[in-house]
Design a protein around this motif. Structure first.
Motif, PDB file in Angstrom:
ATOM      1  N   GLU A   1     -50.484 -30.584 -23.471  1.00 16.71           N
ATOM      2  CA  GLU A   1     -50.156 -31.798 -23.203  1.00 16.71           C
ATOM      3  C   GLU A   1     -50.581 -32.834 -24.190  1.00 16.71           C
ATOM      4  N   ASP A   2     -51.756 -32.534 -24.617  1.00 17.42           N
ATOM      5  CA  ASP A   2     -52.303 -33.449 -25.700  1.00 17.42           C
ATOM      6  C   ASP A   2     -51.463 -33.345 -26.973  1.00 17.42           C
ATOM      7  N   TYR A   3     -50.992 -32.174 -27.446  1.00 19.62           N
ATOM      8  CA  TYR A   3     -50.208 -31.971 -28.810  1.00 19.62           C
ATOM      9  C   TYR A   3     -48.693 -32.736 -28.373  1.00 19.62           C
ATOM     10  N   GLN A   4     -48.134 -32.524 -27.255  1.00 19.95           N
ATOM     11  CA  GLN A   4     -47.052 -33.187 -27.144  1.00 19.95           C
ATOM     12  C   GLN A   4     -47.143 -34.727 -27.112  1.00 19.95           C
ATOM     13  N   SER A   5     -48.166 -35.270 -26.441  1.00 17.43           N
ATOM     14  CA  SER A   5     -48.345 -36.791 -26.795  1.00 17.43           C
ATOM     15  C   SER A   5     -48.703 -37.214 -28.147  1.00 17.43           C
ATOM     16  N   ARG A   6     -49.421 -36.301 -28.786  1.00 17.98           N
ATOM     17  CA  ARG A   6     -49.569 -36.967 -30.247  1.00 17.98           C
ATOM     18  C   ARG A   6     -48.520 -36.738 -31.235  1.00 17.98           C
ATOM     19  N   THR A   7     -47.593 -35.678 -30.833  1.00 20.64           N
ATOM     20  CA  THR A   7     -46.801 -35.494 -31.941  1.00 20.64           C
ATOM     21  C   THR A   7     -45.309 -36.009 -31.278  1.00 20.64           C
ATOM     22  N   LEU A   8     -45.117 -36.402 -29.750  1.00 21.25           N
ATOM     23  CA  LEU A   8     -43.822 -36.818 -29.449  1.00 21.25           C
ATOM     24  C   LEU A   8     -42.695 -37.410 -30.316  1.00 21.25           C
ATOM     25  N   GLN A   9     -43.311 -38.351 -30.932  1.00 23.59           N
ATOM     26  CA  GLN A   9     -42.138 -39.094 -31.724  1.00 23.59           C
ATOM     27  C   GLN A   9     -41.624 -38.318 -32.883  1.00 23.59           C
ATOM     28  N   TYR A  10     -42.176 -37.486 -33.481  1.00 22.23           N
ATOM     29  CA  TYR A  10     -41.936 -36.624 -34.484  1.00 22.23           C
ATOM     30  C   TYR A  10     -40.761 -35.895 -34.094  1.00 22.23           C
ATOM     31  N   TRP A  11     -41.001 -35.059 -32.855  1.00 21.06           N
ATOM     32  CA  TRP A  11     -39.932 -34.274 -32.212  1.00 21.06           C
ATOM     33  C   TRP A  11     -38.967 -34.855 -31.741  1.00 21.06           C
ATOM     34  N   LEU A  12     -38.935 -36.101 -31.187  1.00 21.62           N
ATOM     35  CA  LEU A  12     -37.853 -36.815 -30.560  1.00 21.62           C
ATOM     36  C   LEU A  12     -36.864 -37.198 -31.834  1.00 21.62           C
ATOM     37  N   ASP A  13     -37.552 -37.550 -33.031  1.00 25.56           N
ATOM     38  CA  ASP A  13     -36.688 -38.012 -34.021  1.00 25.56           C
ATOM     39  C   ASP A  13     -36.118 -36.797 -34.782  1.00 25.56           C
ATOM     40  N   LEU A  14     -36.598 -35.425 -34.757  1.00 24.78           N
ATOM     41  CA  LEU A  14     -36.107 -34.451 -35.041  1.00 24.78           C
ATOM     42  C   LEU A  14     -34.780 -33.846 -34.186  1.00 24.78           C
ATOM     43  N   ALA A  15     -35.047 -34.037 -32.871  1.00 24.44           N
ATOM     44  CA  ALA A  15     -34.145 -33.781 -31.945  1.00 24.44           C
ATOM     45  C   ALA A  15     -32.855 -34.736 -32.085  1.00 24.44           C
ATOM     46  N   GLN A  16     -33.128 -36.064 -32.200  1.00 20.00           N
ATOM     47  CA  GLN A  16     -32.057 -37.057 -32.421  1.00 20.00           C
ATOM     48  C   GLN A  16     -31.305 -36.529 -33.820  1.00 20.00           C
ATOM     49  N   ALA A  17     -32.120 -36.085 -34.851  1.00 17.61           N
ATOM     50  CA  ALA A  17     -31.204 -35.939 -36.163  1.00 17.61           C
ATOM     51  C   ALA A  17     -30.340 -34.833 -35.773  1.00 17.61           C
ATOM     52  N   ASN A  18     -30.671 -33.705 -34.822  1.00 12.03           N
ATOM     53  CA  ASN A  18     -30.173 -32.373 -34.558  1.00 12.03           C
ATOM     54  C   ASN A  18     -28.809 -32.495 -34.060  1.00 12.03           C
ATOM     55  N   MET A  19     -28.928 -33.354 -32.715  1.00 13.46           N
ATOM     56  CA  MET A  19     -28.037 -33.856 -31.908  1.00 13.46           C
ATOM     57  C   MET A  19     -27.050 -35.023 -32.188  1.00 13.46           C
ATOM     58  N   GLY A  20     -27.145 -35.690 -33.148  1.00  8.52           N
ATOM     59  CA  GLY A  20     -26.497 -36.818 -33.627  1.00  8.52           C
ATOM     60  C   GLY A  20     -26.756 -38.123 -32.921  1.00  8.52           C
ATOM     61  N   PRO A  21     -26.069 -38.939 -33.427  1.00  8.72           N
ATOM     62  CA  PRO A  21     -26.602 -40.566 -32.963  1.00  8.72           C
ATOM     63  C   PRO A  21     -25.778 -40.789 -31.655  1.00  8.72           C
ATOM     64  N   SER A  22     -24.816 -39.997 -31.117  1.00 10.35           N
ATOM     65  CA  SER A  22     -23.873 -40.362 -29.905  1.00 10.35           C
ATOM     66  C   SER A  22     -24.868 -39.465 -28.745  1.00 10.35           C
ATOM     67  N   ALA A  23     -25.773 -38.907 -29.264  1.00  7.30           N
ATOM     68  CA  ALA A  23     -26.538 -38.353 -27.892  1.00  7.30           C
ATOM     69  C   ALA A  23     -27.250 -39.019 -26.941  1.00  7.30           C
ATOM     70  N   LYS A  24     -27.261 -39.071 -25.667  1.00  8.39           N
ATOM     71  CA  LYS A  24     -27.738 -39.553 -24.769  1.00  8.39           C
ATOM     72  C   LYS A  24     -29.255 -39.488 -24.750  1.00  8.39           C
ATOM     73  N   GLU A  25     -29.874 -40.482 -24.350  1.00  2.00           N
ATOM     74  CA  GLU A  25     -31.390 -40.887 -24.424  1.00  2.00           C
ATOM     75  C   GLU A  25     -32.192 -39.788 -23.660  1.00  2.00           C
ATOM     76  N   LYS A  26     -31.765 -39.343 -22.443  1.00  2.00           N
ATOM     77  CA  LYS A  26     -32.318 -38.444 -21.846  1.00  2.00           C
ATOM     78  C   LYS A  26     -32.149 -37.174 -22.348  1.00  2.00           C
ATOM     79  N   LYS A  27     -31.145 -36.784 -22.682  1.00  2.00           N
ATOM     80  CA  LYS A  27     -30.957 -35.438 -23.338  1.00  2.00           C
ATOM     81  C   LYS A  27     -31.889 -35.421 -24.534  1.00  2.00           C
ATOM     82  N   VAL A  28     -31.988 -36.224 -25.525  1.00  2.00           N
ATOM     83  CA  VAL A  28     -33.021 -36.232 -26.556  1.00  2.00           C
ATOM     84  C   VAL A  28     -34.140 -36.119 -26.262  1.00  2.00           C
TER      85      VAL A  28
END
Length: 591
Positions: free
Chosen positions: A548-575
């Protein structure tokens, strides 16, 4: 009289419009198809060099979709023919033939001289005459860049007893198309629907053609009544008496505005029925209104004829179309349509239900004086129920693949030996191996042999990436207890080339077959090095840090990585979902 006259005029007007559109499409696509004919001729020249039948034991076929999977009429074999594979930059078409031995769980590649040209989205039907025959009609060929299409209107037969291909050249058949459906109705092959597409235009069909297996002649049927609207990719199932077929669902698109196409997912149902003698037979369309629990509207579902007059529907995708984006929810559920009862019902595995019954039996025998209310409370808490585990696998490029598994919990220690023996008889060792199911997918191949459903390959999407599968599953439709994995899916074999990658990766002749992700050693080494570098750049897990602490601390990094992999058209919930999953998987690997 006035209303009837208006109705007839509308029908004739629609027929004229369809005829004009077909002529327009044919004219515009003729030049494109001429270019592709030259490419097809090159492939056929390569095939012509094969003069002998060569059969070799081989690994499972490469990943593909829109192929045909058929059950041999006399042997315990499945026949896989054709299909397509897309790696993000290039489209590959196949005309290879594979035989799967059910008892031995082995594959054989059968190279037979003069096969049909490479194709996908065709139809294949096995008939039992003359030791078994595989009839193939239509389908499409795409240029390597996926921009041009050639639609076949040829008819082929594979004589399974002599291992020979033969093209049946007779006039009067359907026009070139793909996505149509073909079924055996007594001594006739019925062809319905499909579509024809060029770079600028398209047309969907709802015509019906019959090929007589005795006289080798085509006939265009003109059924009375109101039939389905033009469509492709529907379900077409013969009735048990052989006097008709059931049509369900399908897909079509129309141009609502200039250069804007609107797709329609159909969920209606029709019966095409034959009446009268062979020389004076009449065909009639009628609307079918089934009862029961109908499938959620979808496209790309797999279909097969099950035992007891039942049609089997598996998987598919429901696309959410917006102005410039297309997002899809993929399915791995199973539905049955009972033709005799005119009823839909979901195909649920019985293994889960039997586990619950055994749990109740164990509680009553193991703890005296326990009330019914206490049993129900424990069931609500799920202390002893089967557990659904969502298994997420990260491919080498960071894309997340999700597979669901239902794992039955072991019986409580208070159970008697008699109950343990009963469980072993009912589950046949299921407790030792987790119950699995195919991951959600569309455009998979399906067939039924000896009451067992076989599902092979298909595809699903994560963001802008397409994953083509090569796994094989089997389900006993009589027992409905568990899916058996005959060929496992390996996500690390997936190949996806981005548009920015070097054109050097497309080297190799057009005649070479795609390996579905098999790269050369240099490419694999460079990929491994880049993956190692990426892993080093991920935020490290601190000593004693919770998930929980790790996800809270690094979440924005993983969201950016997920967005890059899924493309700009991906929905926010799936990202958000994928980002959390990637963080969790990395944490578990490092912890």
């Amino acid at each position: 009289m006035g209303k009837k006259g208006k109705k007839e005029k509308k029908v004739k007007g629609a027929e004229k419009t369809a005829a004009k559109m077909e002529k327009k499409v044919s004219k515009r696509s003729k030049r494109e198809e001429e270019d592709l004919e030259a490419l097809i001729a090159e492939f056929q020249a390569l095939d012509a060099k094969k003069t002998q039948v060569v059969e070799t034991t081989c690994p499972p076929p490469s990943p593909r979709l829109n192929a045909s999977l058929s059950a041999h009429a006399e042997k315990d074999e499945l026949i896989l023919f054709g299909g397509e594979f897309f790696n993000g930059k290039k489209t590959y078409l196949y005309n290879d033939l594979f035989l799967y031995n059910i008892k031995k769980n082995t594959w054989v590649k059968s190279e037979i001289p003069n096969p049909p040209p490479r194709r996908c989205a065709h139809q294949a039907v096995v008939v039992p005459q003359a030791g078994g025959q595989l009839w193939v009609f239509g389908g499409e060929f795409a240029s390597p860049d996926g921009e041009q299409f050639y639609h076949y209107k040829d008819l082929w037969v594979l004589h399974l007893s002599t291992h020979t291909w033969e093209q049946i050249k007779v006039p009067g058949g359907p026009s070139g198309r793909s996505g149509h459906r073909m079924a055996l109705s007594k001594r006739q092959l019925l062809v319905f629907g499909g579509f024809h597409e060029s770079a600028r235009d398209y047309i969907y069909y709802n015509d019906v053609h019959a090929f007589n297996l005795d006289t080798f002649t085509w006939t265009r049927l003109n059924p009375s009544g109101t039939g389905p609207s033009p469509r492709s990719a529907c379900q077409m199932t013969p009735t048990p008496d052989g006097n008709g077929v059931i049509i369900y669902g399908g897909y079509s698109k129309s141009r609502a505005k200039k250069d804007v196409d609107k797709g329609t997912v159909h969920s209606d149902m029709f019966l095409l029925k034959r009446e009268g003698k062979e020389d004076q037979e009449k065909w009639t369309w009628s609307r079918v209104n089934p009862s029961g629990v109908k499938p959620h509207p979808r496209t790309g579902f797999s279909l097969a004829c099950g035992p007891g007059g039942r049609a089997v529907l598996f998987g598919g995708v429901c696309d959410e179309e917006e102005e410039e984006t297309l997002d899809g929810d993929f399915f791995n559920d199973l539905y049955m349509y009972d033709i005799n009862k005119n009823r839909w019902f979901p195909g649920q595995l019985k293994g889960v239900k039997s586990e619950k019954k055994k749990r109740r039996r164990g509680k009553k025998g193991g703890e005296q004086g326990q009330g019914e209310g206490e049993i129900q409370e424990e069931q609500k808490e799920g202390a002893q129920g089967p557990v659904e585990v969502v298994k997420e696998i990260v491919t080498e490029d960071g894309t997340v693949m999700t597979i669901k598994e239902v794992i039955p919990v072991a019986a409580p220690q208070g159970e008697s030996e008699e109950e343990e023996e009963e469980e072993e008889e009912e589950e046949e060792g299921a407790a030792a191996a987790p119950l699995v199911e195919p991951c959600p997918r569309s455009s998979a191949m399906a067939t039924v042999k000896h009451g067992k459903l076989y599902v092979y390959g298909g595809m699903f999407e994560v963001g802008d990436r397409q994953f083509t599968l090569s796994d094989l599953y089997c389900l006993d439709l009589h027992k409905m207890d568990r899916w058996d994995v005959l060929v496992e899916m390996d996500p690390k074999t997936q190949e996806w080339l981005e548009e920015s990658e070097s054109e050097d990766e497309e080297e190799g002749g057009e005649g070479e077959e795609a390996k579905g992700g098999d790269d050369n050693d240099e490419e694999e080494e460079s990929e491994e090095e880049s993956d190692d570098e990426e892993e080093e750049e991920h935020p490290p897990v601190k000593a004693g840090e919770s998930l929980e602490d790790y996800q809270s601390r690094t979440l924005q990094y993983w969201l950016d990585l997920a967005q890059a992999n899924m493309g700009p058209s991906a929905k926010e919930k799936k990202v958000q979902k994928v980002g959390h999953s990637m963080a969790k998987i990395f944490y578990e690997d490092q912890a």
